[in-house]
Write an enzyme that holds these catalytic residues in place. Structure first.
Site, PDB file in Angstrom:
ATOM      1  N   THR A  45       2.116   2.847  14.035  1.00 29.11           N
ATOM      2  CA  THR A  45       1.765   2.177  12.776  1.00 29.11           C
ATOM      3  C   THR A  45       2.924   1.290  12.327  1.00 29.11           C
ATOM      4  OG1 THR A  45       0.633   4.224  12.182  1.00 29.11           O
ATOM      5  CG2 THR A  45       0.862   2.563  10.443  1.00 29.11           C
ATOM      6  N   ASP A  66       3.834  -5.161  12.283  1.00 28.93           N
ATOM      7  CA  ASP A  66       4.505  -5.665  11.068  1.00 28.93           C
ATOM      8  C   ASP A  66       5.998  -5.849  11.317  1.00 28.93           C
ATOM      9  OD1 ASP A  66       2.082  -5.524   9.759  1.00 28.93           O
ATOM     10  OD2 ASP A  66       2.444  -3.491   9.009  1.00 28.93           O
ATOM     11  N   GLY A  74       1.151  -4.750  22.700  1.00 28.84           N
ATOM     12  CA  GLY A  74       1.440  -3.312  22.684  1.00 28.84           C
ATOM     13  C   GLY A  74       2.525  -2.995  23.700  1.00 28.84           C
ATOM     14  N   ALA A  75       2.276  -1.977  24.542  1.00 22.38           N
ATOM     15  CA  ALA A  75       3.286  -1.544  25.516  1.00 22.38           C
ATOM     16  C   ALA A  75       3.629  -2.634  26.527  1.00 22.38           C
ATOM     17  CB  ALA A  75       2.773  -0.312  26.248  1.00 22.38           C
ATOM     18  N   GLY A 131       1.325  -1.159   3.783  1.00 17.08           N
ATOM     19  CA  GLY A 131       0.777  -2.474   3.423  1.00 17.08           C
ATOM     20  C   GLY A 131       1.406  -3.499   4.354  1.00 17.08           C
ATOM     21  N   LYS A 132       0.579  -4.299   5.004  1.00 22.95           N
ATOM     22  CA  LYS A 132       1.137  -5.219   6.007  1.00 22.95           C
ATOM     23  C   LYS A 132       2.180  -6.164   5.402  1.00 22.95           C
ATOM     24  CE  LYS A 132      -2.835  -5.042   9.031  1.00 22.95           C
ATOM     25  NZ  LYS A 132      -2.262  -3.999   9.874  1.00 22.95           N
ATOM     26  N   GLY A 133       1.894  -6.688   4.210  1.00 25.42           N
ATOM     27  CA  GLY A 133       2.840  -7.618   3.596  1.00 25.42           C
ATOM     28  C   GLY A 133       4.165  -6.940   3.307  1.00 25.42           C
ATOM     29  N   ALA A 134       4.095  -5.809   2.614  1.00 26.29           N
ATOM     30  CA  ALA A 134       5.328  -5.107   2.226  1.00 26.29           C
ATOM     31  C   ALA A 134       6.081  -4.618   3.459  1.00 26.29           C
ATOM     32  CB  ALA A 134       4.981  -3.948   1.299  1.00 26.29           C
ATOM     33  N   ASN A 149       0.826  -1.221   0.000  1.00 32.87           N
ATOM     34  CA  ASN A 149       0.000   0.000   0.000  1.00 32.87           C
ATOM     35  C   ASN A 149       0.849   1.254   0.000  1.00 32.87           C
ATOM     36  OD1 ASN A 149      -2.350  -1.523   0.353  1.00 32.87           O
ATOM     37  ND2 ASN A 149      -2.389  -1.254   2.576  1.00 32.87           N
TER      38      ASN A 149
HETATM   39  O1  RIB Z   1       0.044  -2.468   9.695  1.00 30.39           O
HETATM   40  C1  RIB Z   1       0.133  -1.166   9.178  1.00 30.39           C
HETATM   41  C2  RIB Z   1      -0.341  -1.145   7.764  1.00 30.39           C
HETATM   42  O2  RIB Z   1      -1.715  -1.453   7.729  1.00 30.39           O
HETATM   43  C3  RIB Z   1      -0.216   0.199   7.108  1.00 30.39           C
HETATM   44  O3  RIB Z   1       1.028   0.381   6.488  1.00 30.39           O
HETATM   45  C4  RIB Z   1      -1.390   0.242   6.140  1.00 30.39           C
HETATM   46  O4  RIB Z   1      -1.014   0.218   4.806  1.00 30.39           O
HETATM   47  C5  RIB Z   1      -2.241  -0.965   6.515  1.00 30.39           C
HETATM   48  O5  RIB Z   1      -2.092  -1.954   5.608  1.00 30.39           O
END
Ligand code: RIB
Length: 303
Positions: free
Chosen positions: A244, A248, A217-218, A37-40, A9
């Site tokens: 964010t 990932d 999380g924390a 994007g979670k994958g990327a 994404n």
């Molecule tokens: O996990 C974060 C991601 O979730 C963001 O980069 C967004 O693109 C969504 O896919």
């Protein structure tokens, strides 16, 4: 080598003093564009940690698609199996508050056209670890995990964002990574009872014979093993700028550590530290660390 099948994404991040309630408009000073994007993101986290990574997924023939591919290449991720399709590149609208908390909406675009047959057998045969998430069609995930398991790879599945994880998929997963709401959703889908995320994780691990890691999380991360053994890794004391991509980062670094031969407990310690470090800069990939930065954090040299 690690193969990541998943979403790619562009993230449009809107800074706001607080996240909007339902039906509410919140006005902020500006926005910024990041790669996501979670994958990327998971592919980049593993590559920055030092793993050899091949991404499989799809982007559009638009400018966002060009930028997304260039960013992946820039981080050393192989993109030979990423398709360019007649659909817009995936895009996420992310609200980010002053405490680093977020709210995310995703327009799937080309990600909705990803299928498991985009992963060539020759590539899969070379994978030590594979990684997938839930931002592409779920049939693509299950078929990918089934093939990867049959080819002898370790399969790591991040059930994010929360969705239905069918019972048939569970036998193909070695390590399941979830946050607390995702854990409860995964357990419910698999018919496992549990009054809270911890009970759900133990139940899933025992009844499905898989390692379940819950990111807290924390509060760090917890592992429930099929034999009932447990591990809790404390969260690092940090002041997050942007959370964010923390999950990932955890997934990508965990996969990199497993691919490098580390035991699961050691991999979790490193993934947990990497997730915390990732929160110190803006953008899903902004703070993703190298292996050296993670070791420094574990040695107490980074605060
Ligand atoms: O996990 C974060 C991601 O979730 C963001 O980069 C967004 O693109 C969504 O896919």
């Amino acid at each position: 080598m690690i193969i990541v099948l998943g979403s790619i994404n562009i993230d449009l991040v809107f800074s706001v003093s607080r996240l909007p309630l339902e039906g509410e408009t919140v006005i902020g000073p500006g926005y910024a564009m990041f790669h996501g994007g979670k994958g990327a993101n998971q592919a980049v986290a593993a590559a920055r940690y030092g793993a050899r990574v091949e991404m499989v997924g799809a982007v559009g023939r638009d400018d966002f698609g060009c930028a997304a591919l260039e960013a992946l290449r820039g981080d050393g991720v192989g993109v030979g199996a990423v398709r360019r399709l007649d659909a817009p590149t995936g895009c996420a609208a992310i609200g980010l508050d002053t405490e680093g908390r977020n709210q995310i909406m995703v327009a799937s675009g080309a990600n909705a056209l990803v299928s498991a047959d985009m992963v060539p057998d020759e590539l899969l045969d070379r994978a030590g670890v594979v990684l997938a998430q839930m931002e592409i069609p779920s049939e693509a995930d299950w078929e990918f995990l089934r093939r990867a398991r049959n080819s002898g790879a370790v399969t790591v599945f991040n059930a994010a964002p929360a969705g239905v994880l069918p019972e048939e998929a569970l036998p193909f997963i070695d390590v399941l990574i979830v946050n607390e709401p995702e854990c409860i959703a995964a357990a419910a889908a698999a018919g496992v009872d549990g009054r809270d995320a911890h009970a759900c994780a133990s139940g899933l691990a025992a009844c499905c014979g898989i390692d379940v890691i819950t990111t807290l999380g924390a509060r760090g991360a917890a592992l429930c093993r099929p034999d009932g053994k447990r591990l809790h890794v404390e969260g690092a004391a940090i002041s997050p700028v942007d959370s964010t991509g923390a999950g990932d980062t955890f997934c990508g670094v965990l996969a990199a550590c497993l691919d490098g031969g580390l035991a699961l407990a050691e991999a979790i310690r490193r993934a947990n530290a990497a997730g915390a470090l990732s929160c110190l800069q803006r953008g899903a990939r902004g703070g993703m660390p190298s292996a050296l930065e993670v070791e420094r954090m574990l040695a107490g040299d980074v605060h």
